[in-house]
Motif scaffolding. Structure first.
Motif, short mmCIF file in Angstrom:
data_model
loop_
_atom_site.label_atom_id
_atom_site.label_comp_id
_atom_site.label_asym_id
_atom_site.label_seq_id
_atom_site.Cartn_x
_atom_site.Cartn_y
_atom_site.Cartn_z
N UNK A 50 15.16 10.83 11.08
CA UNK A 50 13.88 10.12 10.98
C UNK A 50 14.10 8.72 10.41
N UNK A 51 13.09 7.88 10.60
CA UNK A 51 13.10 6.55 9.99
C UNK A 51 11.75 6.31 9.33
N UNK A 52 11.78 5.51 8.27
CA UNK A 52 10.55 5.11 7.59
C UNK A 52 10.68 3.62 7.28
N UNK A 64 3.15 0.92 6.95
CA UNK A 64 4.24 1.91 6.93
C UNK A 64 4.35 2.54 8.31
N UNK A 65 5.58 2.62 8.80
CA UNK A 65 5.85 3.22 10.10
C UNK A 65 6.82 4.37 9.87
N UNK A 66 6.46 5.56 10.33
CA UNK A 66 7.32 6.72 10.21
C UNK A 66 7.51 7.32 11.59
N UNK A 99 11.78 -3.24 4.94
CA UNK A 99 12.78 -2.40 4.31
C UNK A 99 12.46 -0.98 4.73
N UNK A 100 13.37 -0.06 4.44
CA UNK A 100 13.07 1.30 4.85
C UNK A 100 14.14 2.29 4.46
#
Length: 129
Positions: A50-52, A64-66, A99-100
């Motif tokens: 996953x990415x956040x 925020x993108x998840x 950032x993430x």
């Protein structure tokens, strides 16, 4: 300019670039491309699950993108190897940062853990002159 960060022997490097061809400042559309390389210097293979992302757009705040994986993939990265991809983001102000974190899986133990994506600046050429 390159931004890099090492977490648990996994290095994430980002090179952001203003995309003037696809940007329309008069319509508050500033597009940025970013190239990311994930280098596995650890002792076990990993898989990106996953990415956040936390995207900051000056004057418009945080988004925020998840999501699952990266660019529609959940790449496996063997020890000593890397995975590179590029993506893009659109800001309304032309100034911001991102950032993430990635959630990755140790393919030997099936344990998951987070690695940091370094904070990187987004500055349109239009505004930096």
């Amino acid at each position: 300019m390159m931004f890099s960060k090492m977490t648990s022997n996994i290095k994430v490097s980002v090179i952001p670039e203003y995309d003037s061809k696809n940007s329309y400042p008069s319509e508050n559309r500033y597009v940025f491309k970013y190239n990311i390389t994930i280098e596995n210097d650890g002792s076990f293979p990993i898989k990106v699950i996953k990415r956040k992302w936390l995207i900051f757009d000056v004057g418009f705040g945080y988004t925020e993108i998840i999501g699952d994986g990266v660019i529609g993939l959940t790449p496996e990265i063997p020890t000593g190897d890397n995975f590179a991809y590029f993506s893009n983001v659109m800001l309304r102000s032309g100034v911001g940062n991102m950032s993430g974190k990635y959630l990755v899986k140790n393919m030997n133990t099936q344990e998951t853990f987070e690695i940091d994506i370094p904070k990187f600046n987004l500055l349109s050429e239009v505004l930096s002159n």
